[in-house]
Design a protein around this motif. Sequence first.
Motif, PDB file in Angstrom:
ATOM      1  N   CYS A  12    -118.886 -17.850  15.863  1.00 45.66           N
ATOM      2  CA  CYS A  12    -118.114 -18.239  17.052  1.00 45.66           C
ATOM      3  C   CYS A  12    -119.055 -18.556  18.212  1.00 45.66           C
ATOM      4  N   GLN A  13    -120.140 -17.811  18.317  1.00 46.22           N
ATOM      5  CA  GLN A  13    -121.120 -18.094  19.368  1.00 46.22           C
ATOM      6  C   GLN A  13    -121.742 -19.464  19.158  1.00 46.22           C
ATOM      7  N   ILE A  14    -122.023 -19.820  17.921  1.00 40.23           N
ATOM      8  CA  ILE A  14    -122.549 -21.163  17.631  1.00 40.23           C
ATOM      9  C   ILE A  14    -121.511 -22.219  17.985  1.00 40.23           C
ATOM     10  N   ASP A  21    -131.117 -24.347  19.324  1.00 39.72           N
ATOM     11  CA  ASP A  21    -131.790 -23.956  18.083  1.00 39.72           C
ATOM     12  C   ASP A  21    -130.925 -24.146  16.841  1.00 39.72           C
ATOM     13  N   VAL A  22    -129.634 -24.407  17.028  1.00 35.03           N
ATOM     14  CA  VAL A  22    -128.731 -24.595  15.903  1.00 35.03           C
ATOM     15  C   VAL A  22    -128.906 -26.017  15.360  1.00 35.03           C
ATOM     16  N   ARG A  23    -129.089 -26.107  14.070  1.00 34.73           N
ATOM     17  CA  ARG A  23    -129.223 -27.424  13.430  1.00 34.73           C
ATOM     18  C   ARG A  23    -127.842 -27.877  12.978  1.00 34.73           C
ATOM     19  N   GLU A  24    -127.059 -28.335  13.929  1.00 36.47           N
ATOM     20  CA  GLU A  24    -125.690 -28.778  13.656  1.00 36.47           C
ATOM     21  C   GLU A  24    -125.720 -30.165  13.026  1.00 36.47           C
ATOM     22  N   PHE A  34    -123.317 -26.616  10.058  1.00 39.89           N
ATOM     23  CA  PHE A  34    -124.676 -26.418  10.545  1.00 39.89           C
ATOM     24  C   PHE A  34    -125.519 -25.750   9.462  1.00 39.89           C
ATOM     25  N   PHE A  35    -126.841 -25.846   9.630  1.00 42.28           N
ATOM     26  CA  PHE A  35    -127.760 -25.168   8.718  1.00 42.28           C
ATOM     27  C   PHE A  35    -127.795 -23.677   9.044  1.00 42.28           C
ATOM     28  N   PRO A  36    -127.822 -22.809   8.041  1.00 46.58           N
ATOM     29  CA  PRO A  36    -128.048 -21.387   8.309  1.00 46.58           C
ATOM     30  C   PRO A  36    -129.505 -21.189   8.755  1.00 46.58           C
ATOM     31  N   LEU A  46    -123.573 -24.773   6.203  1.00 48.55           N
ATOM     32  CA  LEU A  46    -122.364 -23.963   6.320  1.00 48.55           C
ATOM     33  C   LEU A  46    -121.287 -24.791   6.996  1.00 48.55           C
ATOM     34  N   VAL A  47    -120.079 -24.738   6.462  1.00 50.26           N
ATOM     35  CA  VAL A  47    -118.923 -25.421   7.047  1.00 50.26           C
ATOM     36  C   VAL A  47    -117.960 -24.327   7.480  1.00 50.26           C
TER      37      VAL A  47
END
Length: 149
Positions: A12-14, A21-24, A34-36, A46-47
């Motif tokens: 949820c934070q993502i 830093d999130v590879r969405e 996004f990538f874990p 991850l979906v």
Amino acid sequence: MLTSAAADCPFCQIIHLDDPDVREVYRDDQVVAFFPLEPATLGHTLVVPRQHVPDIWSLDEETASRLARVTVRLANVMRRSLQPEGLNVIQSNGKVATQTVLHLHVHLVPRWTGDAVGRIWPPETNYSDNQKDAAWEKLRAACREGMAR
């Protein structure tokens, strides 16, 4: 504003915060992909539904439908762009099933010969015909009673 469960949820934070830093890889009004942080293979994605849903038993059919459509589309994009030899689609529920983040998510794991993932199924099991028949009858009877929630 996030609910208390969602406020403690890393997914949820993502979804709700702008984290550089999130590879969405994908986002729409219902789903984010996004990538874990520690991918099993390159391209592991991850979906997740944007709505906080802890597991498959809490998932409504409309969200499930959108999640499934995006999962299939991303699998096709992954096949064209990364050209894996295979693909695992994994969705786990509960600690015993290795769910570590209590926000429903689908893993798309591109696979290549000799990758680090290895086997995901036991080579064999030892269930008796009686055990298999008992499980089959329970499930079949429950289905006859109706597939409603």
